[in-house]
Design a protein around this motif. Structure first.
Motif: not given
Length: 343
Positions: A163-164, A174, A196-198, A202, A257, A277-279
């Motif tokens: 991701s990202n 997403e 949660l950020d990976q 959902t 998560p 994904a945040q990173q």
């Protein structure tokens, strides 16, 4: 109409008509499915209602083999979550064997995400006996069949989501969507925890049910010009927003998560997504998929699920698309043998 177009219509019309009795879903590629005139008369709504009725009937015949708690959770939510699904000592060995070995892999990019898949084939099942034992568990097979609404063997992969990746647009997975207008099964057995950020799983709880509000929404979307909406929706995998959920009286999507060694089995006719994904990161899982013609009244009869065939299907499918790439495309590109993750 040009002569070439007229000949194409005459040639393909029988195929387009036959596809109405299958899981064909593209409003772009089949002018009957995408016909606003026919859909005003209720064509799409009729296909949705018949497919849903048959799916519920098939599930009622498969229910007895599924533990009651799993069945109740599925009926309530549209998915089942099973933590510690494999005994911990066996899971750690399975995970290490899969992640520590180089396998032949394929990759596809969608937006800023790369999806890497490794076929679970006879060689992998022989090398990792714990994986073969997991897929042969009667309770797991029964759950797969129940959610898929058929006694069919899913396609199994070791899947990595990278991701990202910088420099690309957002990953279309997403965005909340349904895979089709009828029941289908996807499953994820997470080999590592997913925070949660990976990019977590959902889902809109209960959205697998084709309520009167959902069927009305399906009817209204069938009237849209397929050339005027986003391409994935026009091809039968509708993207939705908050207003659509409110229109159907569904609650908000929920990101979940999960710890490692958790299995999720879901009906992807429900609205779902890969959470943002945040990173940069790698999410790795055993990913399973099953979808059959939604209009069949029987439970089995899938020749491709026979032992000796089922575990070889992915390799055959990839080879077929490689051979005829010029005509049917091949989104899954070969990459060198490698472990599922880099880190």
């Amino acid at each position: 109409m040009s002569l070439a177009r007229a000949l194409k219509t005459i040639t393909l019309s029988p195929i387009w008509f036959i596809q109405l009795g299958t899981g064909a879903k593209s409003f772009l590629d089949n002018p009957l499915i995408g016909s606003r005139r026919l859909n005003r008369m209720g064509l799409h709504r009729m296909r949705v209602k018949i497919a849903d009725g048959l799916a519920r009937w098939r599930r009622s015949r498969l229910a007895r083999d599924v533990p009651a708690s799993w069945r109740e959770e599925f009926e309530r939510n549209g998915f089942v979550v099973i933590e510690n699904v494999i005994p911990e000592d066996e899971f750690s060995g399975l995970r290490d064997a899969l992640l520590g070995t180089a396998w032949e892999a394929r990759e596809m990019r969608q937006g800023d995400a790369i999806t890497r898949r490794i076929a679970v084939d006879p060689a992998m099942l022989n090398a990792v006996p714990a994986l073969a034992r997991f897929f042969e568990r009667k309770d797991i097979k029964a759950l797969f069949h129940y959610v898929a609404t058929y006694r069919t063997t899913p396609l199994h992969y070791v899947q990595t989501i990278v991701s990202n990746c910088p420099g690309y647009e957002a990953d279309p997975q997403e965005t909340l969507h349904a895979d089709s207008f009828h029941a289908s099964m996807k499953a994820w057995l997470f080999l590592r925890p997913v925070a949660l950020d990976q990019g977590p799983f959902t889902y809109v709880r209960g959205s697998h049910r084709f309520t009167p509000e959902r069927i009305q929404w399906e009817y209204l979307r069938s009237l849209a010009d397929p050339k005027a909406i986003d391409r994935l929706s026009a091809r039968g995998s509708p993207r939705i927003g908050e207003a659509d959920l409110e229109q159907m009286s569904f609650g908000p999507a929920e990101a979940l998560p999960m710890p490692a060694n958790t299995l999720i089995v879901a009906d992807t006719a429900g609205f779902h997504a890969r959470g943002p994904a945040q990173q940069w990161g790698e999410r790795v899982e055993i990913w399973s998929y099953a979808r059959r013609n939604p209009f069949l009244p029987w439970l089995g009869g899938d020749l491709l699920s026979l032992p000796g065939i089922a575990e070889r299907r992915i390799g055959w499918l990839w080879a077929f698309r490689d051979r005829f790439e010029k005509y049917i495309g091949q989104p899954w590109q070969k990459c060198e043998a490698r472990p599922p993750v880099d880190s």
